[in-house]
Scaffold this motif. Structure first.
Motif, mmCIF file in Angstrom:
data_model
loop_
_atom_site.group_PDB
_atom_site.id
_atom_site.type_symbol
_atom_site.label_atom_id
_atom_site.label_comp_id
_atom_site.label_asym_id
_atom_site.label_seq_id
_atom_site.Cartn_x
_atom_site.Cartn_y
_atom_site.Cartn_z
ATOM 1 N N GLY A 49 1.311 -12.909 -3.394
ATOM 2 C CA GLY A 49 1.620 -11.491 -3.299
ATOM 3 C C GLY A 49 2.935 -11.132 -3.956
ATOM 4 N N ALA A 50 3.942 -11.983 -3.800
ATOM 5 C CA ALA A 50 5.225 -11.740 -4.455
ATOM 6 C C ALA A 50 5.074 -11.788 -5.972
ATOM 7 C CB ALA A 50 6.257 -12.760 -3.979
ATOM 8 N N ALA A 52 2.341 -11.065 -7.615
ATOM 9 C CA ALA A 52 1.637 -9.844 -7.999
ATOM 10 C C ALA A 52 2.577 -8.650 -8.049
ATOM 11 C CB ALA A 52 0.491 -9.577 -7.028
ATOM 12 N N THR A 53 3.485 -8.571 -7.102
ATOM 13 C CA THR A 53 4.444 -7.465 -7.086
ATOM 14 C C THR A 53 5.352 -7.522 -8.309
ATOM 15 O OG1 THR A 53 4.415 -7.350 -4.672
ATOM 16 C CG2 THR A 53 6.330 -6.411 -5.789
ATOM 17 N N LEU A 54 5.797 -8.705 -8.677
ATOM 18 C CA LEU A 54 6.672 -8.850 -9.840
ATOM 19 C C LEU A 54 5.951 -8.481 -11.135
ATOM 20 C CD1 LEU A 54 8.413 -12.180 -8.825
ATOM 21 C CD2 LEU A 54 9.556 -9.974 -9.127
ATOM 22 N N GLY A 56 3.067 -6.585 -11.392
ATOM 23 C CA GLY A 56 2.673 -5.187 -11.337
ATOM 24 C C GLY A 56 1.529 -4.878 -12.282
ATOM 25 N N THR A 57 1.555 -3.700 -12.856
ATOM 26 C CA THR A 57 0.469 -3.246 -13.736
ATOM 27 C C THR A 57 0.915 -3.204 -15.184
ATOM 28 O OG1 THR A 57 1.111 -0.944 -13.301
ATOM 29 C CG2 THR A 57 -0.591 -1.900 -11.891
ATOM 30 N N LEU A 78 -5.359 -7.273 -5.489
ATOM 31 C CA LEU A 78 -3.956 -6.888 -5.365
ATOM 32 C C LEU A 78 -3.543 -5.859 -6.419
ATOM 33 C CD1 LEU A 78 -2.334 -10.373 -4.613
ATOM 34 C CD2 LEU A 78 -2.782 -8.523 -2.991
#
Length: 222
Positions: A49-50, A52-54, A56-57, A78
């Motif tokens: 998850g971390a 994925a957050t880093l 992003g899109t 995610l």
């Protein structure tokens, strides 16, 4: 998965062929046993998850050694533009059946079929364990090549030192070599390929595991 130590010197093509045959053999059983993230602990998933957050899109994210696509699907859930690659055509077929809306291709970590700086993120979730140590710097260089500047790489491995030989996996006889990696040693290989290792997470083995698990987060400098 029964294991003994000490695979000997490895010819790259012969080794890749053995990995391919082993995962072609177990593909259907693997897909049935692990359709999702049942094998991951909350800490494992928090690490993903971390990552994925880093990422992003900002662009496409490659699941390198995707197997039957379970982590590719998790990345997509995610919010990432996830796609998968695997050496085993049977695994890719299983991934396409299970996740028909996601793209999967057959390919090798040693010669990735992606353009330079084309990936915003790369996940190598227990796929580098089948890369012999002598070949890992070349694979790390490929991961660096396809990552965009500022892109992130997350690697998951069994932590330890030395080789294992697997003769049985997912209910089938196989002939498969795997390597344990000390986090500092693996970090050195990634650093040598030009990646900046930003975090190392090591957790102890759970009841169903034989080894501690290590996760390394790296970034291609911008």
């Amino acid at each position: 998965m029964p294991a003994t130590t000490a695979p000997g010197p490895t010819d790259p093509d012969a080794h890749a062929a053995r990995v391919r045959v082993a995962y072609d053999t177990v593909a259907d059983a693997y897909a049935a046993l692990l359709p999702g993230t049942e094998a991951e602990t909350p800490l494992d998933l928090a690490t993903v998850g971390a990552f994925a957050t880093l990422v992003g899109t900002t662009g496409p994210v490659a699941d390198m050694g995707c197997g039957a696509g379970r982590m590719t699907a998790h990345l997509a859930a995610l919010g990432l533009a996830a796609h998968g690659l695997d050496l085993s055509s049977a695994m890719v077929a299983a991934a396409r059946r299970a996740h028909p809306t996601l793209p999967f291709v057959v390919g090798s970590l040693a010669a990735l079929p992606y353009a330079d700086v084309s990936q915003a993120g790369v996940l190598a979730w227990y796929s580098l364990i089948h890369v012999p140590p002598a070949q890992l710097p070349g694979v790390a260089a490929e991961l660096h090549r396809v990552l965009a500047p500022g892109g992130h790489l997350l690697v998951g491995v069994q932590a330890g030192d030395g080789p294992r030989h697997l003769s049985r996996a997912y209910g089938h006889d196989v002939d498969l070599d795997a390597w344990l990696w000390r986090p500092d040693e693996l970090a050195g290989v990634l650093t040598g390929a030009g990646l900046d290792v930003r975090a190392r997470v090591v957790r102890e083995a759970e009841a169903h595991e034989r080894h501690a698990q290590a996760f390394l987060l790296a970034r291609r400098p911008g």
